[in-house]
Scaffold this motif. Sequence first.
Motif, PDB file in Angstrom:
ATOM      1  N   GLY A 116      -3.486   3.348   0.722  1.00 22.07           N
ATOM      2  CA  GLY A 116      -4.641   3.179  -0.159  1.00 22.07           C
ATOM      3  C   GLY A 116      -4.776   1.753  -0.662  1.00 22.07           C
ATOM      4  O   GLY A 116      -4.517   0.798   0.066  1.00 22.07           O
ATOM      5  N   ASP A 140      -1.761   6.376  -5.920  1.00 21.30           N
ATOM      6  CA  ASP A 140      -2.712   6.353  -4.818  1.00 21.30           C
ATOM      7  C   ASP A 140      -1.989   6.904  -3.599  1.00 21.30           C
ATOM      8  O   ASP A 140      -0.766   7.084  -3.617  1.00 21.30           O
ATOM      9  CB  ASP A 140      -3.212   4.927  -4.545  1.00 21.30           C
ATOM     10  CG  ASP A 140      -4.557   4.898  -3.823  1.00 21.30           C
ATOM     11  OD1 ASP A 140      -4.945   5.946  -3.256  1.00 21.30           O
ATOM     12  OD2 ASP A 140      -5.214   3.852  -3.820  1.00 21.30           O
ATOM     13  N   GLN A 144       0.824  -1.213   0.000  1.00 18.55           N
ATOM     14  CA  GLN A 144       0.000   0.000   0.000  1.00 18.55           C
ATOM     15  C   GLN A 144       0.860   1.266   0.000  1.00 18.55           C
ATOM     16  O   GLN A 144       0.483   2.279   0.571  1.00 18.55           O
ATOM     17  CB  GLN A 144      -0.911   0.017   1.230  1.00 18.55           C
ATOM     18  CG  GLN A 144      -1.990  -1.049   1.233  1.00 18.55           C
ATOM     19  CD  GLN A 144      -2.811  -0.999   2.507  1.00 18.55           C
ATOM     20  OE1 GLN A 144      -2.275  -1.089   3.611  1.00 18.55           O
ATOM     21  NE2 GLN A 144      -4.120  -0.846   2.362  1.00 18.55           N
TER      22      GLN A 144
END
Length: 338
Positions: A161, A157, A126
């Motif tokens: 995220g 992102d 992430q």
Amino acid sequence: MRAIALLGAMMLISLSSEALAETPSRQALHALDEQAGALSRLHTVLVAVNGEIVHEIHQGGPGVAVPANVKSLSKTVLAAITGAALEAGVVETLDQPLVELLGSRVPEGVDPQVEDITLEHLLAMQSGLERTSGAHYSAWVASPDWVAYALSQPFVDEPGGRMLYSTGSSHLLSAALTEASGESTHALAQRLLAVPLDIAIPSWPRDPQGIYFGGNDMQLSPRALVDIGELYRHDGVVNGERILPEGYVEDSWTPRGRSPWTGDGYGLGWFVTTLAGVPAYYGRGYGGQALYVIPERAMTVVITSDPNPPSPGGQFQQQLNRLVANVLMHSGQGNTPK
């Protein structure tokens, strides 16, 4: 194979391990042999119940006790190394910002959002940075500085995220462990994982700066992978010694995001799914390398396959999932292993 000791009740399981240990029937293991035999790419299958290997298939490759390239299953092993480093105090917390650990390895002019990336973001895929896997992989590994290249990718992102599967994220984690410890990732793997588990983790490739490849090309035997799976099944404890922090396994098996290809959840280096109606946790690698842990059945399954291109892709992984699901469907107490 030595049994790995369990201290206390296994989290995520409400019943005793003895009550849950279900040895596959002769018929199930015979069916597994036939199904494995039909997959020419497949090399080995190992099934362990309650820490004891009850069935081994070897139909290609180096063998069940010889280290083999596990490709991106290395990411799951790296997650174990990271957990062990956390327990040993090499890193303080998974919330630590990456830039604090990398220091001067962070190139000038990177997006300020890089400062928001934590170790946990890297483990959970992430980071928010553009992926260096897939179509971007070749350019990344051809670059003169893999760490700088990965950190210089655009953000697609926010950190924390959606899941963006990227070997670059794993490599940044390897670099962070190296800088935090003053040791190589291989030295950490030896000291914190290989020695307490009594397994071999040979040296594997490094980047141009000497950082051990984070997330690919590690060499482990199928039997060593069983021991790593058992470490997780026993909540990070081996022979009475805590190797992974308390709660780390539960965190690892708690999805942060989902794979856009399979829909399976992804925690800290582990995919989360259900096979034959039973919760299962697995790591996987290119070409058909896989490690499954099924706590409710006290079972660990390892599969290795030909790691050379071309890969049969997701369809082959689904075939491996079905192999494991079929074993789970035909397991029961009182059966005698083949």
